[in-house]
Write an enzyme that holds these catalytic residues in place. Structure first.
Site, mmCIF file in Angstrom:
data_model
loop_
_atom_site.group_PDB
_atom_site.id
_atom_site.type_symbol
_atom_site.label_atom_id
_atom_site.label_comp_id
_atom_site.label_asym_id
_atom_site.label_seq_id
_atom_site.Cartn_x
_atom_site.Cartn_y
_atom_site.Cartn_z
ATOM 1 N N ASP A 273 0.826 -1.197 0.000
ATOM 2 C CA ASP A 273 0.000 0.000 0.000
ATOM 3 C C ASP A 273 0.865 1.253 0.000
ATOM 4 O OD1 ASP A 273 -1.653 2.218 1.653
ATOM 5 O OD2 ASP A 273 -3.027 0.892 0.575
ATOM 6 N N ARG A 274 0.609 2.120 -0.958
ATOM 7 C CA ARG A 274 1.429 3.317 -1.130
ATOM 8 C C ARG A 274 1.211 4.328 -0.002
ATOM 9 N NH1 ARG A 274 -0.687 -0.338 -3.656
ATOM 10 N NH2 ARG A 274 -2.457 0.936 -4.313
ATOM 11 N N THR A 275 -0.040 4.483 0.394
ATOM 12 C CA THR A 275 -0.351 5.452 1.454
ATOM 13 C C THR A 275 0.270 5.034 2.783
ATOM 14 O OG1 THR A 275 -2.415 6.095 0.381
ATOM 15 C CG2 THR A 275 -2.216 6.559 2.732
ATOM 16 N N CYS A 308 -3.047 4.761 -10.266
ATOM 17 C CA CYS A 308 -2.980 5.028 -8.822
ATOM 18 C C CYS A 308 -2.302 6.371 -8.632
ATOM 19 C CB CYS A 308 -2.201 3.934 -8.105
ATOM 20 S SG CYS A 308 -1.929 4.277 -6.346
ATOM 21 N N ASN A 309 -3.009 7.312 -8.058
ATOM 22 C CA ASN A 309 -2.452 8.648 -7.854
ATOM 23 C C ASN A 309 -1.287 8.634 -6.871
ATOM 24 O OD1 ASN A 309 -4.210 11.003 -9.144
ATOM 25 N ND2 ASN A 309 -5.569 9.315 -8.630
ATOM 26 N N THR A 310 -1.474 7.949 -5.745
ATOM 27 C CA THR A 310 -0.435 7.932 -4.716
ATOM 28 C C THR A 310 0.851 7.300 -5.228
ATOM 29 O OG1 THR A 310 -2.236 7.627 -3.123
ATOM 30 C CG2 THR A 310 0.000 7.413 -2.295
ATOM 31 N N ALA A 311 0.712 6.314 -6.097
ATOM 32 C CA ALA A 311 1.894 5.640 -6.649
ATOM 33 C C ALA A 311 2.787 6.590 -7.434
ATOM 34 C CB ALA A 311 1.456 4.483 -7.546
ATOM 35 N N THR A 352 -6.149 10.377 -1.363
ATOM 36 C CA THR A 352 -5.674 9.725 -0.140
ATOM 37 C C THR A 352 -4.818 10.707 0.644
ATOM 38 O OG1 THR A 352 -3.627 8.886 -1.127
ATOM 39 C CG2 THR A 352 -5.602 7.496 -1.331
ATOM 40 N N LYS A 394 -12.406 0.363 -2.005
ATOM 41 C CA LYS A 394 -11.459 -0.745 -2.069
ATOM 42 C C LYS A 394 -12.073 -2.055 -1.567
ATOM 43 C CE LYS A 394 -6.958 1.565 -2.167
ATOM 44 N NZ LYS A 394 -6.492 0.933 -3.406
ATOM 45 N N CYS A 426 -8.016 9.928 -6.329
ATOM 46 C CA CYS A 426 -7.666 8.539 -6.042
ATOM 47 C C CYS A 426 -8.436 7.714 -7.064
ATOM 48 C CB CYS A 426 -8.059 8.146 -4.618
ATOM 49 S SG CYS A 426 -7.934 6.363 -4.322
#
Length: 473
Positions: A273-275, A308-311, A352, A394, A426
């Site tokens: 998980d990136r977050t 995936c934005n956070t990625a 996120t 999710k 997200c």
């Protein structure tokens, strides 16, 4: 000084024929040519259901191997593959030359009447399906001769060339000549290896191996245009991956399956998980993401995308070790917002906490002079619940609690900052809200912008431009 050519021969269909071609190539090409051959031998399955497909797959595998070995041109000394070699060529950029195409290239405008000494391909020529028949006057074996040739071909395949085989072939050659043939084409490699014996008998039999070698030496070694291929690192999360691919398909102006472009999805839901990594020092997803990207690069992808934005916070770590470029989801979306709203854009970001904490959206917006706002702690918790909650996106939910939680965050941004644009920052959020220009919230109509949709549109734009430039889909 001529550049040395490396010619690769698919030898396993008929090793004797391959050696004949190699001998002539080296004799005619002198020091300007090197020849490599594959080692595997093709095993014929007596079941006709598998015979042709097995042959195609064998040629493809050998051709792919020769291309990896550095062949500039791939030679297939086989007459049977002439009707389907284009299927193999479509999958390989290194040019392929088969026996029929080679002979065609050697025929002049005033070609003599050809007697075709072949059991398997004569039927094709008789119906006009064989390319040779559309350019040449041909004399074909009789039905009885075809049966005899069929038996003889298998005998030569098992025992090799022999005086007895040459005598049987000679009798048929003489009959073809009596019927008007001026030159005999041994349109089968098993028959062609008997050419020296037939020529010694005074029969006008073409040396198809020499003709093939001459055609190969004159043939272009320029690589064929590369089809466009898009790589997608999937599983971040699985539903977001499906959503992005669905939007790419829908955005593509295609009327048939074949008008879509190639997409490779490296689906790895086990990427950490990136977050959690960015906020809490959780497991680092860098290596897993890099491995996916490296696989896509090796597969020949022109660009890579990540739903995936956070990625995207991890992209700088990857790009320094990769040659293939990424299409930045966030920059693509911000460019589209600026083009549409200009300086009037007041952008609210729903994403996120990891995406917000890294500033990967805010920094890009600042460089563009774009006003961007984020929820306070309480309302950010609502957005996170819409994504990660037990009834969040999710977990497979797209209505109910997750919708209410996300709406609460949107309402805060519009009321507090007078936002007229809301970013679904997200890739799970477009599963709850949908892109539109007139979303009603807090008594106003605002634009909902979906980075997934803007990325899909950008991918299609790049793909179509590249396909037009290369001339191949």
């Amino acid at each position: 000084m001529n550049q040395k050519k490396t010619l690769g021969i698919v030898a396993g269909l008929n090793r004797r024929a391959a050696m004949e071609v190699k001998t002539r190539l080296l004799a005619l090409g002198d020091d300007d040519v090197s020849v490599i051959m594959t080692e595997d031998n093709f095993k014929i399955d007596p079941n006709p259901v598998f015979a042709v497909s097995d042959r195609k797959i064998f040629i493809f595998n050998e051709a792919e191997l020769l291309a990896e070995m550095g062949a500039d041109l791939i030679l297939v000394p086989d007459f049977k593959c002439g009707s389907y070699i284009h299927e193999i060529q479509r999958e390989i950029q290194t040019p392929i030359l088969d026996m029929k195409a080679a002979l065609m290239s050697q025929m002049g405008e005033k070609a003599p009447v050809m007697g075709v000494l072949d059991a398997g391909n004569a039927g094709d020529c008789a119906t006009g399906a064989c390319e040779l028949s559309s350019h040449l006057k041909m004399v074909l074996p009789t039905e009885e001769e075809n049966k005899a040739l069929d038996v003889l071909r298998e005998k030569i395949r098992a025992e090799g060339a022999s005086d007895e085989a040459a005598q049987e072939l000679a009798a048929i050659c003489r009959r073809l000549i009596e019927s008007g043939a001026e030159v005999i084409i041994p349109n089968c490699t098993q028959f062609a290896i008997n050419t020296p014996a037939l020529q010694e008998m005074g029969l006008p039999v073409m040396d198809v191996f020499e003709a093939f070698a001459k055609a190969a030496l004159a043939h272009s070694t320029e690589k064929l245009p590369k089809p466009f291929k898009l790589g997608l690192i999937g599983g971040l999360g699985p539903a977001a991956t499906v959503d992005l691919y669905d939007k790419i398909v829908k955005a593509t102006p295609a009327k048939t399956d074949q008008e879509h472009f190639k997409v490779v999805i490296e689906q790895n839901p086990q990427i950490d998980d990136r977050t959690a990594c960015l906020l809490n020092g959780g497991p680092d997803p860098t290596i897993a993401m890099y491995n996916c990207a490296k696989r896509l690069q090796k597969d020949g992808c022109d660009y890579i995308i990540i739903p995936c934005n956070t990625a995207h916070a991890f992209l700088p770590r990857l790009l320094r070790h990769l040659d293939v470029p990424f299409i930045d989801m966030q920059q693509t979306m911000l460019d589209e917002i600026q083009a549409k709203f200009g300086k009037d854009a007041r952008v609210g970001l729903m994403a996120t906490s990891g995406t917000i904490a890294t500033g990967i959206y805010g920094q890009k917006a600042d460089k563009m002079g774009m006003k961007m706002f984020t929820p306070d702690e309480d309302h950010q918790a609502s957005v996170m619940k819409a994504i990660y909650g037990p009834k969040g996106a999710k977990a497979g939910y797209t209505t109910g609690e997750c919708y209410d939680d996300l709406y609460r965050g949107a309402e805060y941004l519009v009321k507090t900052y007078d936002c007229n644009v809301l970013i679904l920052g997200c890739t799970e959020l477009p599963l709850i809200f949908h892109e539109q220009d007139d979303f009603e919230v807090a008594g106003k109509k605002v634009a909902i912008v979906d980075p997934t949709a803007t990325l899909a549109r950008k991918c299609v734009q790049i793909a179509e431009a590249t396909i037009k430039e290369r001339g191949v889909r």
